[in-house]
Design a protein around this motif. Structure first.
Motif, short mmCIF file in Angstrom:
data_model
loop_
_atom_site.label_atom_id
_atom_site.label_comp_id
_atom_site.label_asym_id
_atom_site.label_seq_id
_atom_site.Cartn_x
_atom_site.Cartn_y
_atom_site.Cartn_z
N ASP A 48 0.86 -1.19 0.00
CA ASP A 48 0.00 0.00 0.00
C ASP A 48 0.89 1.24 0.00
O ASP A 48 1.32 1.72 1.06
N PRO A 49 1.23 1.78 -1.16
CA PRO A 49 2.08 2.99 -1.20
C PRO A 49 1.40 4.21 -0.60
O PRO A 49 2.08 5.19 -0.25
N GLY A 50 0.10 4.21 -0.50
CA GLY A 50 -0.59 5.38 0.03
C GLY A 50 -0.25 5.67 1.48
O GLY A 50 -0.55 6.76 1.99
N LYS A 51 0.39 4.73 2.20
CA LYS A 51 0.74 4.99 3.60
C LYS A 51 1.93 5.93 3.73
O LYS A 51 2.15 6.50 4.80
N ASP B 126 2.74 8.03 0.76
CA ASP B 126 2.48 9.08 -0.23
C ASP B 126 0.99 9.15 -0.47
O ASP B 126 0.39 8.22 -1.03
N ASP B 127 0.38 10.24 -0.04
CA ASP B 127 -1.08 10.37 -0.15
C ASP B 127 -1.54 10.50 -1.59
O ASP B 127 -2.73 10.30 -1.89
N SER B 128 -0.64 10.85 -2.49
CA SER B 128 -1.06 11.03 -3.89
C SER B 128 -1.25 9.69 -4.61
O SER B 128 -1.80 9.67 -5.71
N VAL B 129 -0.78 8.62 -4.01
CA VAL B 129 -0.90 7.30 -4.65
C VAL B 129 -2.10 6.59 -4.05
O VAL B 129 -2.23 6.47 -2.82
N ASP B 130 -2.97 6.10 -4.90
CA ASP B 130 -4.17 5.40 -4.45
C ASP B 130 -4.14 3.97 -5.02
O ASP B 130 -3.78 3.76 -6.16
N GLY B 131 -4.52 3.00 -4.19
CA GLY B 131 -4.56 1.61 -4.64
C GLY B 131 -3.52 0.77 -3.91
O GLY B 131 -2.60 1.28 -3.24
N THR B 132 -3.66 -0.51 -4.04
CA THR B 132 -2.77 -1.46 -3.38
C THR B 132 -2.29 -2.50 -4.39
O THR B 132 -2.88 -2.67 -5.47
N VAL C 276 4.77 -0.09 4.50
CA VAL C 276 4.10 -0.20 3.21
C VAL C 276 3.59 -1.61 2.94
O VAL C 276 2.51 -1.81 2.40
#
Length: 272
Positions: free
Chosen positions: A56-59, A61-67, A166
């Motif tokens: 989960d990169p969103g943890k 970087d908030d700009s990245v969505d999805g896993t 992540v």
């Protein structure tokens, strides 16, 4: 008036129905069947995921969505290879199932091997459930200094901490099923071994001396008298002279010996 029912004769009729005794369940064969089925189930469930990996990169970087979901199987090599020791789980359960087949046929061979294999596979599965299959990463030198700036921006201190934030790793469906059926097979195989050990007298008492057979003994054994006290028989020794018992008690004499007269002690009147 006709003759009545005679005593000792039963009237003709259908024979009485007797209840058939229930056949007792053979717990040894049932436990062997459970061990065999559990081993086969674990062998097929090894085709499922050993670990389930979620990235989960969103943890960070908030700009990245999805896993990103990655499944690591027992036999996976790409993109992440499974721990080699994980291959021992289906192999040990297969050995436990094969060695339990004689018990399914009513024999006792291989009970110890089946129990040890099932227990070893279960313990190994438990270790894999709490182990981390990903290797640790450590940076040194200029590479560490350059990466540290980016890590500080992400509010992490090391690459391992970044991976832990992540990447989420958990046991897969195959490993969970293997551990559950491993417990079942271990209990069944252990019951078979304990039952076969208790049923074998040589295993229960290995140092027990053999009991001599009890039976009729040959030879003459003198019985004690009515009083309960036994006296050893004395040997008969013939004497050279006249027998006092013959002369005094029976009034007879040995051939060639003088006979007792009427006035002799122990003689009888009228004896010449």
């Amino acid at each position: 008036m006709g003759p009545g029912p005679q005593p000792g004769f039963a009237p003709a009729g259908p024979p009485p129905a007797f209840a058939q005794p229930a056949t007792p369940l053979d717990l040894g064969r049932i436990a062997s069947a459970i061990t065999v089925v559990a081993g086969i189930v674990v062998l097929f469930c090894s085709l499922l995921d050993l670990y389930s990996v979620t990235v989960d990169p969103g943890k960070v970087d908030d700009s990245v969505d999805g896993t990103v979901n990655v499944g690591i199987g027992f036999y996976s090599v790409v993109p992440f290879n499974a721990p080699v020791v994980a291959l021992a789980v289906p192999i040990l359960m297969l050995v436990a199932a094969l060695t339990a087949v004689p018990g399914l046929l009513g024999r006792r061979q291989g009970t110890l091997v089946s129990a040890i294999s099932a227990i070893a596979a279960t313990l190994l599965g438990l270790v894999l459930m709490f182990a981390n299959p990903l290797p640790g990463v450590e940076l040194t030198g200029d590479l560490r200094r350059e990466a540290q700036r980016d890590l500080d921006d992400l509010d992490v201190s090391s690459v391992n901490q970044l991976v832990d934030r992540v990447v989420n790793i958990g046991p897969g469906a195959g490993l969970i099923i293997a551990v559950v059926f491993g417990f079942i097979a271990s209990a069944a195989a252990g019951f078979i071994y304990l039952r076969s050990t208790a049923a074998a007298p040589g295993l229960a008492h290995p140092m027990r001396a053999p009991i001599p057979p009890q039976g009729p003994q040959s030879g003459f054994v003198p019985m004690p008298p009515q009083g309960g006290q036994f006296t050893a028989p004395t040997a008969f020794i013939p004497s050279a002279g006249p027998d006092a018992f013959d002369q005094t008690q029976l009034g007879t004499s040995r051939p060639g010996a003088p006979s007792a007269g009427p006035g002799a002690p122990g003689g009888y009147p009228g004896q010449s």
